[in-house]
Motif scaffolding. Sequence first.
Motif, PDB file in Angstrom:
ATOM      1  N   ALA A  16       0.820  -1.210   0.000  1.00 30.07           N
ATOM      2  CA  ALA A  16       0.000   0.000   0.000  1.00 30.07           C
ATOM      3  C   ALA A  16       0.854   1.260   0.000  1.00 30.07           C
ATOM      4  CB  ALA A  16      -0.921   0.005   1.224  1.00 30.07           C
ATOM      5  N   SER A  17       2.174   1.082   0.083  1.00 31.91           N
ATOM      6  CA  SER A  17       3.089   2.216   0.133  1.00 31.91           C
ATOM      7  C   SER A  17       3.809   2.364  -1.194  1.00 31.91           C
ATOM      8  CB  SER A  17       4.128   2.014   1.233  1.00 31.91           C
ATOM      9  OG  SER A  17       3.498   1.839   2.469  1.00 31.91           O
ATOM     10  N   LEU A  18       4.118   3.589  -1.498  1.00 35.05           N
ATOM     11  CA  LEU A  18       4.874   3.897  -2.698  1.00 35.05           C
ATOM     12  C   LEU A  18       6.031   4.784  -2.281  1.00 35.05           C
ATOM     13  CD1 LEU A  18       5.125   3.929  -5.829  1.00 35.05           C
ATOM     14  CD2 LEU A  18       3.695   5.981  -5.786  1.00 35.05           C
ATOM     15  N   PHE A  19       7.226   4.341  -2.533  1.00 32.50           N
ATOM     16  CA  PHE A  19       8.394   5.134  -2.168  1.00 32.50           C
ATOM     17  C   PHE A  19       8.809   5.961  -3.364  1.00 32.50           C
ATOM     18  CE2 PHE A  19       8.262   1.650   0.768  1.00 32.50           C
ATOM     19  CZ  PHE A  19       8.465   2.294   1.968  1.00 32.50           C
ATOM     20  N   ILE A  20       8.931   7.255  -3.142  1.00 29.77           N
ATOM     21  CA  ILE A  20       9.302   8.176  -4.208  1.00 29.77           C
ATOM     22  C   ILE A  20      10.558   8.933  -3.805  1.00 29.77           C
ATOM     23  CG2 ILE A  20       6.979   8.431  -5.141  1.00 29.77           C
ATOM     24  CD1 ILE A  20       6.685  10.987  -3.549  1.00 29.77           C
ATOM     25  N   ALA A  25       8.784  14.208  -3.857  1.00 32.65           N
ATOM     26  CA  ALA A  25       7.775  14.205  -2.792  1.00 32.65           C
ATOM     27  C   ALA A  25       7.003  15.516  -2.753  1.00 32.65           C
ATOM     28  CB  ALA A  25       8.422  13.927  -1.444  1.00 32.65           C
ATOM     29  N   GLU A  26       7.711  16.622  -2.859  1.00 35.86           N
ATOM     30  CA  GLU A  26       7.051  17.932  -2.812  1.00 35.86           C
ATOM     31  C   GLU A  26       6.106  18.101  -3.995  1.00 35.86           C
ATOM     32  OE1 GLU A  26       8.436  22.526  -3.040  1.00 35.86           O
ATOM     33  OE2 GLU A  26       9.570  21.244  -1.664  1.00 35.86           O
ATOM     34  N   GLU A  27       6.502  17.610  -5.154  1.00 38.94           N
ATOM     35  CA  GLU A  27       5.670  17.695  -6.357  1.00 38.94           C
ATOM     36  C   GLU A  27       4.359  16.922  -6.164  1.00 38.94           C
ATOM     37  OE1 GLU A  27       6.237  16.139 -10.877  1.00 38.94           O
ATOM     38  OE2 GLU A  27       8.014  17.011  -9.909  1.00 38.94           O
TER      39      GLU A  27
END
Length: 143
Positions: A16-20, A25-27
């Motif tokens: 359920a998590s997406l690492f970016i 992240a700010e975008e």
Amino acid sequence: MSTQKKALANAPSDPASLFIAKEKAEEVEKASVPSFLVQDRASMISAAVLCAGSGELIIDTCACPGGKTAGALADAAGKAEAFAFELHESKLSLITKNLARLGFSAEVAALDARMGREELFGTALRVICDVPCSGLGVLGKKP
């Protein structure tokens, strides 16, 4: 292995998590994508080890911006009762907005966690207490 240890071990690869990337992240956050809430991995893990279940009462003290509350509610498939308390009244709308954007709700109220709410004493099986200045939400960014 305890449920909490399993949750901790699985949290970084939670489907359920997406690492970016940090610079993206700010975008994503500015885009206010309805199904995303940008938060640090430490915040995600703290909600995961809580292992909230359907029908439970969850109390989150120092709840702003609502990510840990949302994570706990997600683990409970949205079928838990949650209280999200924050010392600063000016932050309550952000908690409410983030929870609503993700499809969750909680009773959100201004409360000094040192005082508590007497009618809730002894009622919750799950309490998130990331008190101000603990730094747990940004632990991974500190040397």
